[in-house]
Design an enzyme around this catalytic site. Structure first.
Site, short mmCIF file in Angstrom:
data_model
loop_
_atom_site.label_atom_id
_atom_site.label_comp_id
_atom_site.label_asym_id
_atom_site.label_seq_id
_atom_site.Cartn_x
_atom_site.Cartn_y
_atom_site.Cartn_z
N CYS A 247 -46.09 81.19 -7.14
CA CYS A 247 -46.64 80.48 -8.29
C CYS A 247 -46.75 81.49 -9.44
O CYS A 247 -47.45 82.50 -9.32
CB CYS A 247 -48.02 79.95 -7.92
SG CYS A 247 -48.91 79.19 -9.28
N ASN A 248 -46.06 81.21 -10.53
CA ASN A 248 -46.11 82.11 -11.69
C ASN A 248 -47.52 82.20 -12.26
O ASN A 248 -47.97 83.27 -12.66
CB ASN A 248 -45.18 81.60 -12.79
CG ASN A 248 -43.71 81.68 -12.40
OD1 ASN A 248 -43.02 82.60 -12.79
ND2 ASN A 248 -43.23 80.72 -11.63
N THR A 249 -48.20 81.05 -12.29
CA THR A 249 -49.52 81.00 -12.92
C THR A 249 -50.53 81.84 -12.13
O THR A 249 -51.28 82.62 -12.72
CB THR A 249 -50.00 79.53 -13.00
OG1 THR A 249 -48.92 78.72 -13.44
CG2 THR A 249 -51.17 79.37 -13.93
N CYS B 9 -41.73 78.41 -13.84
CA CYS B 9 -42.72 77.75 -12.99
C CYS B 9 -41.94 77.26 -11.77
O CYS B 9 -40.87 76.65 -11.93
CB CYS B 9 -43.36 76.58 -13.73
SG CYS B 9 -44.32 75.47 -12.67
N TYR C 167 -52.47 74.23 -11.53
CA TYR C 167 -53.22 75.43 -11.90
C TYR C 167 -53.01 75.74 -13.40
O TYR C 167 -53.82 76.43 -14.01
CB TYR C 167 -52.71 76.65 -11.13
CG TYR C 167 -53.16 76.79 -9.68
CD1 TYR C 167 -54.02 75.87 -9.08
CD2 TYR C 167 -52.73 77.88 -8.92
CE1 TYR C 167 -54.42 76.03 -7.75
CE2 TYR C 167 -53.13 78.05 -7.60
CZ TYR C 167 -53.97 77.11 -7.01
OH TYR C 167 -54.36 77.29 -5.71
N1 DGL Z 1 -45.91 76.24 -9.61
C1 DGL Z 1 -46.80 76.90 -10.48
C2 DGL Z 1 -46.11 78.01 -11.26
O1 DGL Z 1 -45.12 78.55 -10.82
C3 DGL Z 1 -47.74 76.17 -11.35
C4 DGL Z 1 -47.77 74.74 -11.53
C5 DGL Z 1 -49.17 74.29 -11.88
O2 DGL Z 1 -49.94 74.17 -10.95
O3 DGL Z 1 -49.48 74.14 -13.07
O4 DGL Z 1 -46.57 78.39 -12.30
#
Ligand code: DGL
Length: 278
Positions: free
Chosen positions: A90-92, A200, A59
């Protein structure tokens, strides 16, 4: 006769049933398993549904509209399964959609954001590095978060394109991953940071190679456990805790079932069965 402020039998029963409903957890892929592990450890009797959107990962380099569309499809699937609360592991995605979803859907959402606040409690020289996706670092939500603490420390933001992909491909210890890690970490250590935030959820599975590269005096901040603790607080506050014993976990993926079973079993160190997201 029952007093007015006592719950009726019907209310008590419906509460029990709400508690029995599952907790939905999702991520762009397998990263959120780092959060799921802690949730299961702290709440072993809850029923958990985990969705890895590996067919659409990462993402971190995608636009907000795409992340919203994917998150909505998964959220509505989890709601159709009766989810009583959703953890956006997911942070994003959290940065992009959590406020909107909290307003639109009638259940609590718990998100993940880079642990700058816990890092402030650990840093001695007030220099903190944050490793995260480009999407997280460029979001308004992250800008506000880092701004809030900018008087207390120098915060160095490091976008790490490609890192989550390496975890998705099951290449956590491979030379290409080490090369990427060395590149990103050297940019942070050049600033003499003494604390690094893993912003992340995929990066939680890179703690060993990261520790092998950095100086041992640099502390790593991973908020996976704090998210599980926050979930407990929300369940208690909203009277949503499951009362009966015996929890289950169901895993779903939008990518290849075979790859997901191999990778998720390897990351969680137990044999898992993964289902296709209908
Ligand atoms: N696991 C996701 C996060 O915490 C994002 C990883 C990704 O899909 O770019 O941001």
């Amino acid at each position: 006769m029952m007093k007015n402020n006592q719950p009726s039998q019907h209310q008590t029963l419906s509460h029990t049933l709400v508690g029995d409903r599952p907790i939905g957890i999702f991520d762009s892929g397998v990263g959120g398993l780092s959060v799921l592990q802690h949730i299961h450890q702290l709440l072993p009797h809850e029923n958990l549904l985990y969705v890895a959107d590996s067919g659409h990962a990462p993402y971190g380099c995608k636009g907000g509209a795409y992340i919203e569309q994917r998150s909505r499809i998964i959220t509505e699937y989890l709601l159709a399964q009766g989810a009583k609360v959703i953890v956006i592991a997911c942070n994003t995605a959290t940065a992009s959609i959590i406020e909107k979803f909290r307003q639109q859907y009638g259940i609590p959402f718990i998100g993940v954001e880079p642990g700058i606040k816990p890092a402030l409690a650990l840093t001695k020289n007030h220099k903190i590095g944050v490793m995260a996706t480009t999407g997280t670092l460029s979001s308004e939500r992250y800008k506000e978060l880092s701004q809030r603490f900018s008087d207390s420390a120098n915060i160095y933001h490091q976008a790490c394109p490609g890192l989550a992909d390496q975890v998705e491909a099951g290449l956590t210890e491979m030379p290409e991953t080490i090369v990427l890690l060395k590149k990103y970490l050297s940019l942070l250590t050049a600033e003499q940071v003494d604390t690094i935030v893993l912003g992340c959820t995929h990066y939680s599975f890179l703690v060993n190679p990261i520790q092998a590269i950095i100086n041992h005096s640099i502390k790593l901040v991973d908020t996976s456990r704090a998210i599980a603790e926050q979930l407990i607080r929300v369940l208690e506050l909203e009277s949503l805790k499951k009362k009966s014993e015996g929890g289950s976990i169901l895993y779903f993926t939008t990518g290849s079932i075979h790859n997901a079973e191999v990778l998720m079993s390897c990351l969680l160190k137990k044999k898992l069965i993964v289902n296709a997201l209908p």
